[in-house]
Design an enzyme around this catalytic site. Structure first.
Site, PDB file in Angstrom:
ATOM      1  N   ASP A  81     -30.566 -22.571 -40.853  1.00 30.04           N
ATOM      2  CA  ASP A  81     -31.812 -23.096 -40.302  1.00 30.04           C
ATOM      3  C   ASP A  81     -31.643 -23.652 -38.895  1.00 30.04           C
ATOM      4  OD1 ASP A  81     -33.381 -22.499 -42.467  1.00 30.04           O
ATOM      5  OD2 ASP A  81     -33.179 -24.464 -43.416  1.00 30.04           O
ATOM      6  N   LYS A  90     -36.870 -22.564 -38.336  1.00 26.46           N
ATOM      7  CA  LYS A  90     -38.305 -22.821 -38.206  1.00 26.46           C
ATOM      8  C   LYS A  90     -38.509 -24.042 -37.326  1.00 26.46           C
ATOM      9  CE  LYS A  90     -39.038 -21.302 -42.977  1.00 26.46           C
ATOM     10  NZ  LYS A  90     -39.451 -21.724 -44.322  1.00 26.46           N
ATOM     11  N   MET A 139     -40.104 -36.008 -40.870  1.00 27.57           N
ATOM     12  CA  MET A 139     -40.947 -35.039 -40.159  1.00 27.57           C
ATOM     13  C   MET A 139     -42.328 -35.614 -39.852  1.00 27.57           C
ATOM     14  SD  MET A 139     -39.968 -31.844 -42.625  1.00 27.57           S
ATOM     15  CE  MET A 139     -40.464 -32.760 -44.091  1.00 27.57           C
TER      16      MET A 139
END
Length: 521
Positions: free
Chosen positions: A38, A60, A175
């Site tokens: 990732d 991502k 996040m």
């Protein structure tokens, strides 16, 4: 013989600092055929993998997905059903807001064997690196980890803001930078005091780590002013008050410094360990590879005649190990050197000899060929064998020959450009992610120079500090028009690490002094 069965390991890569990968995670990487990783995975972790392992990036970012999740699921299953060992390397812990559960369910539904290797979660490690314990006796009795990534267009939140606001525990939002305004307002609206200490930590555990501390009612404005963007973690609670006393990571001498190490991996362990201990983030970008030469009849003949030599002089640990490997293949061992005196260019070469049961008779104070030659009491007519790299400086043999020695150079290995390491280093330099590049031999720099146009090299390196292990390496660097900022006084890995630490310690002391002068004036 049965068909080999594949498996998928869902491995937590930790929060960023390469040293926080678990031992089990490193074991899985070492035997992986395929690694699917990732955006938030530190690429330094890939050094644990075989050079032959296929690496697939599926990172991502907000608004930019390299590969949709459905395709990632299929990718894992496809490689595993081909009999491959697959590592799915995910930032933090795979089962904590990392979609690892989705991937595991897909594999289970398709009868693909898998294992989960938990990782150090950023929810705990990142605050810890900022000096904030998520739990502390006398401050809180609970910790709540919450996703802060709810879509802003949702009419109603799935979160129970009333319960979160009224609990006295620490709240950790992952996040949540984009939604920070909403998070703060909802907590305050449902009863959390606007004066509650709050911290937002960006790129925690890495050189870019930045921490903003403010009361809950002001945190969103402060974060905007500091231009904090993802990835970041938000901590809400009284434990934030402990940061000023406990911010240990930021006090390390190499905090905020990313160092590229250009030596081969098996020779870099001591340097990497010393730099990481001082707080640096280390990128392993080897610019050279060691390739042993075949054990030819010519080499066999010289090794069979060892008894006819007076001296064996070793100029690298590589030469030592390859030399003894060849002896072993010939059915010989250290006893073949019983009649010779042994010289080593430095402490690491002497240490390599000791691993084979040999004590060096001569090791100079300075680890360069000239000092080694001066330290060897060669007599006229003495026969001297120098097992070494095929391409090397000839100062040692010229000096010994001039003093009457009969010198025989025995090339045992070649030093070649490591294309993958050089490519990675050039990419990191062009992206501006490196602060220091270390060079432990002239060849480590010359291999980089070979791959970059000479005219571009000084410009490519102008914004980084070049750290050299000694004067010979420094001379190779300056010949190409580049400037050496740091040179080790002791020409070994520990000496180089100490020189880098001293440089940054002095620079920061000067900066602090200048700030004090500005305030007082």
């Amino acid at each position: 013989m049965g068909t080999r069965k594949g498996i998928v390991y869902l491995v937590g890569a930790g929060p960023g600092d390469a040293g926080l990968l678990t031992l089990r995670g490193a074991e899985c990487l070492a035997r992986a055929d395929v690694i699917v990783y990732d955006h938030l995975v530190n690429e330094a972790l890939l050094c644990h993998a075989s050079q032959n392992a296929e690496r697939i990036y599926v990172g991502k970012r907000a608004g930019s997905h390299t590969m949709p999740q459905d395709e990632i699921n299929k990718l894992l299953a496809t490689h595993a059903t081909q009999g491959k060992t697959v590592v799915r390397l995910k930032g933090g812990d795979p089962f904590l807001f990392g979609r690892g559960g989705e991937e595991a369910l897909y594999l289970a539904d398709h009868s693909v064997p898998f294992e989960v290797v938990p990782g150090v979660t950023s929810a705990i490690a990142v605050p810890a690196y900022a000096g904030i314990p998520v739990s502390q006796r006398g401050y809180n009795v609970s910790v709540h980890i919450i996703t802060g990534h709810e879509a802003p267009e949702k009419s109603e939140s799935d979160l129970d803001w009333k319960a979160l606001a009224r609990c006295e525990g620490t709240l950790v939002f992952l996040m949540g930078v984009a939604n920070l305004d909403r998070i703060a307002k909802e907590l305050i609206r449902h009863g959390r005091p606007s004066s509650t200490p709050c911290a937002v930590i960006r790129w925690g555990t890495l050189p870019e780590q930045t921490t903003v501390v403010a009361p809950l009612g002001e945190i969103a404005e402060r974060v905007r002013a500091a231009q904090i963007s993802p990835p970041a973690i938000t901590v809400v609670g009284e434990v934030v008050r402990l940061r000023e006393q406990l911010k240990w990571f930021e006090r390390k001498p190499l905090f905020g410094v990313r160092v590229a190490v250009t030596r081969p991996p098996d020779q870099s362990r001591e340097l990497i360990a010393s730099l990481r201990e001082a707080g640096a983030d280390v990128l392993l970008t080897p610019t050279i590879e060691i390739h042993p030469r075949p054990l030819t009849e010519e080499v066999r003949k010289e090794l069979e005649l060892l008894h006819s030599y007076d001296w064996a002089v070793f100029t690298s640990a590589n030469g030592v190990h390859i030399f003894f490997e060849y002896l072993g293949r010939m059915g010989q061992d250290a006893r073949s050197l019983a009649d010779l005196r042994i010289a080593a260019i430095g402490d690491k070469t002497a240490e390599a000899l000791s691993q084979h049961g040999i004590h060096a008779d001569v090791t100079p104070d300075r680890f360069v060929q000239e000092a080694l030659a001066s330290a060897i009491p060669v007599l006229s007519g003495d026969r001297v064998l120098i097992p070494r790299a095929a391409a090397a400086r000839d100062a040692l043999e010229r000096d010994l020959t001039a003093r009457g020695g009969k010198v025989r150079v025995l090339p045992l290995y070649d030093t070649r450009v490591c294309e993958s390491g050089v490519t990675q280093l050039l990419r990191e330099l062009r992206e501006g992610r490196v602060h220091v590049v270390t060079f432990t031999s002239a060849s480590t720099f010359e291999s980089l120079a070979e791959s970059a146009h000479d005219a571009d090299l000084p410009q490519l390196l102008q914004n980084v500090l070049l750290a050299s292990i000694g004067p010979i390496t420094s001379a190779a660097i300056t010949r190409k028009g580049c400037r050496v900022a740091i040179e080790a006084s002791h020409h070994n890995a520990q000496g180089l690490a100490e020189a880098i630490i001293e440089f940054f310690t002095n620079e920061r002391s000067r900066s602090a002094l200048e700030e004090t002068k500005e305030v007082s004036s």
